[in-house]
Design a protein around this motif. Structure first.
Motif, PDB file in Angstrom:
ATOM      1  N   LEU A 104      52.438  29.731  34.837  1.00 33.48           N
ATOM      2  CA  LEU A 104      52.764  30.401  36.100  1.00 33.48           C
ATOM      3  C   LEU A 104      51.641  30.255  37.120  1.00 33.48           C
ATOM      4  O   LEU A 104      51.880  30.314  38.323  1.00 33.48           O
ATOM      5  N   SER A 105      50.430  30.074  36.631  1.00 38.00           N
ATOM      6  CA  SER A 105      49.281  29.920  37.538  1.00 38.00           C
ATOM      7  C   SER A 105      48.090  29.412  36.741  1.00 38.00           C
ATOM      8  O   SER A 105      47.724  30.002  35.720  1.00 38.00           O
ATOM      9  N   ASN A 106      47.488  28.322  37.200  1.00 37.77           N
ATOM     10  CA  ASN A 106      46.319  27.763  36.520  1.00 37.77           C
ATOM     11  C   ASN A 106      45.032  28.440  36.996  1.00 37.77           C
ATOM     12  O   ASN A 106      44.903  28.808  38.162  1.00 37.77           O
ATOM     13  N   ALA A 107      44.090  28.579  36.080  1.00 34.07           N
ATOM     14  CA  ALA A 107      42.788  29.139  36.428  1.00 34.07           C
ATOM     15  C   ALA A 107      41.735  28.043  36.492  1.00 34.07           C
ATOM     16  O   ALA A 107      41.756  27.111  35.687  1.00 34.07           O
ATOM     17  N   ASN A 108      40.810  28.162  37.437  1.00 36.23           N
ATOM     18  CA  ASN A 108      39.653  27.283  37.492  1.00 36.23           C
ATOM     19  C   ASN A 108      38.648  27.672  36.415  1.00 36.23           C
ATOM     20  O   ASN A 108      38.819  28.679  35.709  1.00 36.23           O
ATOM     21  N   GLU A 109      37.567  26.905  36.304  1.00 36.32           N
ATOM     22  CA  GLU A 109      36.467  27.306  35.423  1.00 36.32           C
ATOM     23  C   GLU A 109      35.950  28.669  35.866  1.00 36.32           C
ATOM     24  O   GLU A 109      35.742  28.908  37.053  1.00 36.32           O
ATOM     25  N   LEU A 110      35.729  29.547  34.911  1.00 35.99           N
ATOM     26  CA  LEU A 110      35.363  30.918  35.244  1.00 35.99           C
ATOM     27  C   LEU A 110      33.866  31.047  35.554  1.00 35.99           C
ATOM     28  O   LEU A 110      33.036  30.498  34.837  1.00 35.99           O
ATOM     29  N   PRO A 111      33.524  31.801  36.605  1.00 37.48           N
ATOM     30  CA  PRO A 111      32.106  32.071  36.870  1.00 37.48           C
ATOM     31  C   PRO A 111      31.523  33.085  35.886  1.00 37.48           C
ATOM     32  O   PRO A 111      30.311  33.202  35.738  1.00 37.48           O
ATOM     33  N   MET A 112      32.399  33.838  35.238  1.00 35.58           N
ATOM     34  CA  MET A 112      31.998  34.779  34.190  1.00 35.58           C
ATOM     35  C   MET A 112      33.188  34.950  33.260  1.00 35.58           C
ATOM     36  O   MET A 112      34.332  34.996  33.702  1.00 35.58           O
ATOM     37  N   PRO A 113      32.967  35.022  31.951  1.00 41.72           N
ATOM     38  CA  PRO A 113      34.097  35.151  31.028  1.00 41.72           C
ATOM     39  C   PRO A 113      34.679  36.555  31.049  1.00 41.72           C
ATOM     40  O   PRO A 113      33.975  37.529  31.303  1.00 41.72           O
ATOM     41  N   VAL A 114      35.963  36.635  30.781  1.00 43.56           N
ATOM     42  CA  VAL A 114      36.642  37.928  30.667  1.00 43.56           C
ATOM     43  C   VAL A 114      36.626  38.404  29.221  1.00 43.56           C
ATOM     44  O   VAL A 114      36.504  39.590  28.941  1.00 43.56           O
ATOM     45  N   PHE A 115      36.719  37.473  28.291  1.00 41.96           N
ATOM     46  CA  PHE A 115      36.681  37.820  26.878  1.00 41.96           C
ATOM     47  C   PHE A 115      35.280  38.299  26.498  1.00 41.96           C
ATOM     48  O   PHE A 115      34.279  37.670  26.835  1.00 41.96           O
TER      49      PHE A 115
END
Length: 595
Positions: A104-115
């Motif tokens: 539904l929506s692609n994410a870019n490389e994260l500046p900080m992880p959520v996990f």
């Protein structure tokens, strides 16, 4: 049926085994086991594990998808084997065997992880707050905040209060913090102010004949940030009641706080009836009007002992003769603590800008004596006098500070917290509430030596109003009160002055003319001249309440989109420049001097 999901990511259990479902959410994390790819799908409600085989045509899509991409997963609910169950998850006994996937929506490389819950620099967290808020702990804090506000609203309605909304655009107030100003396009050269609090409006609501008001009120103050204070804006439970005395306000607030804290925390409330501590007693015993009553340490005044001939501590004796006080903190049964413990406290005090903390431990051999750097300066009789005054026993230690009242109050308040922390004396599984009462109406400003209001200028003075001695204003006490919990001030409040003539008189003591009062408080003073009921109220801070319930020490941890310490919103890049056209419409020219 909703095309994105048949269930949320915390709903599925063994009851749904063999059912076909669709889930939508964020790709929390994935684990590649070669022939199998496991993903954790997360939404607002929870996490569900999903699994796909490498022969499935959607396998490459999931393999390429980055963490925090938004997916719709369709598949069948299957039972996990006993050895792969995860009982930490509500859905831990099942997983979804994936049949199809839609990105539904692609994410870019994260500046900080959520996990995970790692610490990241504040500037990163605030710039990417929408990612920070996806983290489990932050998400729970904001949900807690929402539930606390809903609970407060419900309780206030049960207590007979009605909610009213007060204006956001108002006039500037000369009291309190610095205003945020808003230019008026229709009234060139004039400005609104955002309300520092709905103080005057809530009193006007009482004058208007309404009996019990409350509001979850936004407040705006242009002041510096602290751990327990946001720069810019905050929310408070604003309440006001007509025909009440101080005890009536206390009864309402205690009921609310006890119900609120018991509902949202398993921690014990130390006293169901909150202790009432006069302001002067608080400053003497704790060095602050925000005492943490979980801390058993108290401050004792032992100045008189230094007038004895058998006390030879000349440095303190000279200071006492010059008008200084000596106050002490007693630590129980610390005779076995190493010298380094005491020296570290002394060094810490010097780091705070004080001259240090003198100390000794009370010992008994054939006679009572003081062990430590200054113990030799005290006779047995003087030590017995100290023990009697301070309720100290053999084996206890005494830390001493000497100086002007405000100086030693400040350092011993900090030392009280520091020593209790080092000795592990504070029970973090308790909430200790108290009221600080009997504030002085006025105080002497240090720099100008002028008499100013010490707390709230709209408060009712205590005592017989006809017999108030305005020649001795510093002796006048007011019906002003603070509520404190675990050393955090939750709110200030007061029984209000509703008498115009008395208000003019009280303001005149602080240097305001009748004309000043009429100009600066025109709405309220005018309203009071048409019949105003006795009234009073308080305004506990929502942010600080949630901070205590969440067990956090920084208000930004329980605020959706906070600013940084420089009052900047890094995510929305505010404050920002505006174009010349907007300024021209407002009749404003910029005149910024460069450093």
């Amino acid at each position: 049926m909703n095309k994105y999901r048949s269930h949320n990511c915390s709903e599925l259990s063994e009851k749904e085994i063999n059912k076909s479902v669709h889930l939508s959410g964020w790709l929390h994390r994935k684990r590649d086991h070669g022939n199998l790819l496991f993903i954790d799908l997360r939404d607002h409600y929870g996490i569900t594990q999903c699994v796909i085989e490498n022969k499935n045509k959607y396998f490459p899509i999931l393999e390429k998808s980055k963490p925090e991409s938004v997916l719709k997963v369709s598949g069948k609910v299957v039972k996990r084997s006993n050895d792969t169950e995860n009982l930490d998850l509500k859905t831990g006994k099942i997983e979804i065997s994936i049949q199809s996937v839609e990105v539904l929506s692609n994410a870019n490389e994260l500046p900080m992880p959520v996990f995970g819950e790692q610490d990241y620099p504040e500037d990163i967290r605030l710039k990417y707050r929408f990612l920070d808020l996806r983290r489990d702990e932050m998400h729970k804090n904001i949900i807690l905040r929402s539930k606390v506000i809903s609970f407060i609203r419900s309780e206030m309605l049960k207590l007979g209060f009605l909610e009213y909304q007060t204006p956001i655009l108002t006039s500037s107030s000369p009291e309190g913090a610095r205003d945020f100003l808003v230019p008026s396009r229709l009234n060139p050269g004039k400005f609104y102010a955002l309300p520092q609090a709905p103080q005057q409006f809530k009193q006007l609501i009482m004058v208007s004949g309404f009996d019990k008001y409350f509001q979850i009120a936004p407040c705006f103050r242009d002041e510096d940030a602290r751990a327990d204070r946001s720069p810019g804006e905050f929310y408070q439970l604003d309440l006001e009641m007509s025909f009440v005395e101080q005890d009536d306000v206390f009864e309402i607030v205690e009921k609310l706080m006890i119900n609120l804290f018991k509902n949202f925390s398993s921690k014990k409330i130390l006293n169901d009836k909150f202790p009432r501590i006069p302001y002067r007693d608080a400053m003497q015993k704790y060095g602050t009007d925000k005492p943490d009553l979980r801390n058993p340490l108290k401050i004792q005044n032992i100045t008189e002992i230094f007038n004895r001939d058998d006390v030879k501590f000349d440095i303190f004796k000279k200071l006492v003769k010059a008008g200084s006080d000596v106050r002490a903190i007693i630590t129980k049964n610390t005779k076995d603590k190493p010298r380094s413990f005491f020296d570290n406290i002394d060094k810490w005090a010097k780091d705070q800008g004080a001259s240090g903390l003198a100390y000794f431990t009370i010992e008994k051999d054939k006679e009572i004596k003081g062990k430590g750097p200054i113990g030799k300066f005290f006779s047995e009789d003087s030590l017995k006098e100290i023990m009697k005054t301070c309720d100290a026993k053999v084996g206890d230690s005494i830390f001493l500070a000497c100086g002007k009242e405000k100086e030693i109050e400040k350092i011993l308040s900090l030392a009280r917290d520091k020593i209790a922390k080092d000795l592990n004396l504070i029970d973090h599984d308790k909430f200790a509430f108290c009221w600080i009462v009997d504030y002085p109406m006025y105080e002497l400003e240090e720099s100008s030596k002028k008499i100013i209001f010490s707390h709230n200028p709209f408060s009712m003075p205590q005592g017989n109003l006809k017999e108030l001695d305005f020649e001795k204003p510093l002796e006048i006490k007011a019906y002003q009160y603070d509520i404190v919990c675990n050393g955090v001030e939750l709110s200030s409040g007061a029984i209000r002055n509703h008498l115009p003539d008395l208000m003019y008189k009280l303001f005149s003591v602080a240097g305001y003319s009748k004309k000043d009062v009429d100009e600066k408080f025109s709405g309220m003073i005018n309203a009071f001249s048409y019949g105003a009921p006795p009234h009073g109220g308080i305004a506990p801070g929502i942010d600080r309440i949630v901070m205590l319930l969440a067990g956090k020490e920084n208000i930004r941890e329980i605020t959706l989109f906070p600013m940084n310490q420089n009052a900047q919103d890094l995510m929305m890049q505010a404050p920002s420049n505006v174009d010349e056209k907007q300024l021209k419409e407002l009749g404003i020219k910029k005149d910024i001097k460069k450093n």
